[in-house]
Scaffold this motif. Structure first.
Motif, mmCIF file in Angstrom:
data_model
loop_
_atom_site.group_PDB
_atom_site.id
_atom_site.type_symbol
_atom_site.label_atom_id
_atom_site.label_comp_id
_atom_site.label_asym_id
_atom_site.label_seq_id
_atom_site.Cartn_x
_atom_site.Cartn_y
_atom_site.Cartn_z
ATOM 1 N N HIS A 35 0.542 -1.587 -0.177
ATOM 2 C CA HIS A 35 -0.030 0.134 0.197
ATOM 3 C C HIS A 35 1.085 1.811 0.054
ATOM 4 N N ARG A 36 2.394 1.906 0.823
ATOM 5 C CA ARG A 36 2.722 2.378 0.806
ATOM 6 C C ARG A 36 3.719 2.539 -0.200
ATOM 7 N N PHE A 37 4.325 1.669 -0.814
ATOM 8 C CA PHE A 37 4.840 1.959 -2.419
ATOM 9 C C PHE A 37 4.169 2.019 -3.019
ATOM 10 N N SER A 38 2.565 1.803 -3.433
ATOM 11 C CA SER A 38 1.523 2.559 -4.330
ATOM 12 C C SER A 38 1.699 3.845 -4.438
ATOM 13 N N ARG A 39 1.770 4.401 -3.120
ATOM 14 C CA ARG A 39 1.849 5.858 -2.933
ATOM 15 C C ARG A 39 3.063 6.220 -3.285
ATOM 16 N N VAL A 40 4.112 5.765 -3.281
ATOM 17 C CA VAL A 40 5.273 6.353 -3.624
ATOM 18 C C VAL A 40 4.656 6.054 -5.194
ATOM 19 N N TRP A 41 4.298 5.038 -6.197
ATOM 20 C CA TRP A 41 3.967 4.570 -7.231
ATOM 21 C C TRP A 41 3.387 6.408 -7.945
ATOM 22 N N SER A 42 2.670 6.790 -7.432
ATOM 23 C CA SER A 42 1.396 7.803 -7.598
ATOM 24 C C SER A 42 2.558 8.851 -6.991
ATOM 25 N N PHE A 43 2.773 9.368 -6.424
ATOM 26 C CA PHE A 43 3.698 10.130 -6.602
ATOM 27 C C PHE A 43 4.496 10.629 -7.437
ATOM 28 N N LEU A 44 5.647 9.197 -7.837
ATOM 29 C CA LEU A 44 6.082 9.381 -8.877
ATOM 30 C C LEU A 44 5.346 9.566 -10.233
ATOM 31 N N ALA A 45 4.414 8.902 -10.432
ATOM 32 C CA ALA A 45 3.976 9.419 -11.049
ATOM 33 C C ALA A 45 3.232 10.779 -11.466
ATOM 34 N N LEU A 46 3.138 11.738 -10.539
ATOM 35 C CA LEU A 46 2.615 13.050 -10.619
ATOM 36 C C LEU A 46 3.791 14.559 -11.753
ATOM 37 N N PHE A 47 5.077 13.544 -11.740
ATOM 38 C CA PHE A 47 6.634 14.229 -11.916
ATOM 39 C C PHE A 47 7.004 13.004 -13.278
ATOM 40 N N ASN A 48 5.965 12.192 -14.292
ATOM 41 C CA ASN A 48 6.023 11.305 -14.670
ATOM 42 C C ASN A 48 8.219 11.119 -14.774
ATOM 43 N N VAL A 49 7.887 10.866 -13.598
ATOM 44 C CA VAL A 49 9.805 10.360 -13.537
ATOM 45 C C VAL A 49 10.244 9.275 -14.694
ATOM 46 N N VAL A 50 11.653 9.811 -14.504
ATOM 47 C CA VAL A 50 12.429 8.911 -15.565
ATOM 48 C C VAL A 50 13.423 7.527 -14.901
ATOM 49 N N ILE A 51 13.290 6.437 -15.288
ATOM 50 C CA ILE A 51 13.564 5.628 -14.472
ATOM 51 C C ILE A 51 15.070 5.271 -14.877
ATOM 52 N N VAL A 52 16.120 5.474 -14.783
ATOM 53 C CA VAL A 52 17.609 4.815 -15.192
ATOM 54 C C VAL A 52 17.924 3.865 -14.929
ATOM 55 N N GLU A 53 18.172 2.847 -15.670
ATOM 56 C CA GLU A 53 18.420 1.517 -15.037
ATOM 57 C C GLU A 53 19.992 1.719 -14.238
ATOM 58 N N ASN A 54 21.165 2.354 -14.373
ATOM 59 C CA ASN A 54 21.983 2.545 -14.300
ATOM 60 C C ASN A 54 22.729 3.811 -14.843
ATOM 61 N N TRP A 55 23.311 4.141 -13.317
ATOM 62 C CA TRP A 55 23.870 5.352 -13.906
ATOM 63 C C TRP A 55 25.143 5.697 -12.892
ATOM 64 N N GLU A 56 26.771 6.108 -13.431
ATOM 65 C CA GLU A 56 27.529 6.192 -13.170
ATOM 66 C C GLU A 56 27.664 7.973 -12.118
ATOM 67 N N PHE A 57 28.586 8.267 -11.739
ATOM 68 C CA PHE A 57 28.918 9.666 -10.634
ATOM 69 C C PHE A 57 30.245 9.297 -10.174
ATOM 70 N N PRO A 58 30.866 10.668 -10.007
ATOM 71 C CA PRO A 58 32.587 10.535 -10.063
ATOM 72 C C PRO A 58 32.919 10.319 -8.838
ATOM 73 N N ALA A 59 33.460 9.509 -8.494
ATOM 74 C CA ALA A 59 34.522 8.913 -7.803
ATOM 75 C C ALA A 59 34.791 9.805 -6.316
ATOM 76 N N ALA A 60 34.714 10.832 -6.860
ATOM 77 C CA ALA A 60 35.666 12.350 -5.508
ATOM 78 C C ALA A 60 34.274 13.214 -5.555
ATOM 79 N N LEU A 61 32.977 12.865 -5.917
ATOM 80 C CA LEU A 61 31.633 12.904 -5.278
ATOM 81 C C LEU A 61 31.359 12.824 -3.543
ATOM 82 N N PRO A 62 31.315 11.530 -2.880
ATOM 83 C CA PRO A 62 31.890 11.214 -1.780
ATOM 84 C C PRO A 62 32.756 11.680 -0.880
ATOM 85 N N GLU A 63 33.971 12.499 -1.471
ATOM 86 C CA GLU A 63 34.751 12.924 -1.252
ATOM 87 C C GLU A 63 34.435 14.468 -0.580
#
Length: 87
Positions: free
Chosen positions: A55-83
């Protein structure tokens, strides 16, 4: 503005014992949807799904639908970002 929210924002915002700060952030986005693009990775979706009831996950999904969310399969971020963020 393109936004990527951590899975904890969804889990704490839509969970049984919702945390005030994520709830306020999510409510702000609902009240001001124009100009915000949400991007979510498959990994974040799966983590949120594991940590919320159906039930709560369906609320999340409804929330995301408001924004026509883009689901990305994989992404990379710079290794220095956490630093830079102090992680």
């Amino acid at each position: 503005m393109r936004l990527v929210l951590d899975s904890n924002e969804y889990i704490l915002g839509f969970g049984e014992q919702a945390d005030q700060h994520p709830v306020r952030l999510l409510e702000y986005l609902v009240d001001h949807p124009d100009g915000h693009d949400l991007v979510v990775s498959r990994t974040i979706i799966e983590e949120v799904r594991r940590n919320l009831t159906d039930h709560r996950f369906s609320r999340v999904w409804s929330f995301l639908a408001l924004f026509n969310v883009v689901i990305v399969e994989n992404w990379e971020f710079p290794a220095a970002l956490p630093e830079k963020s102090g992680c």
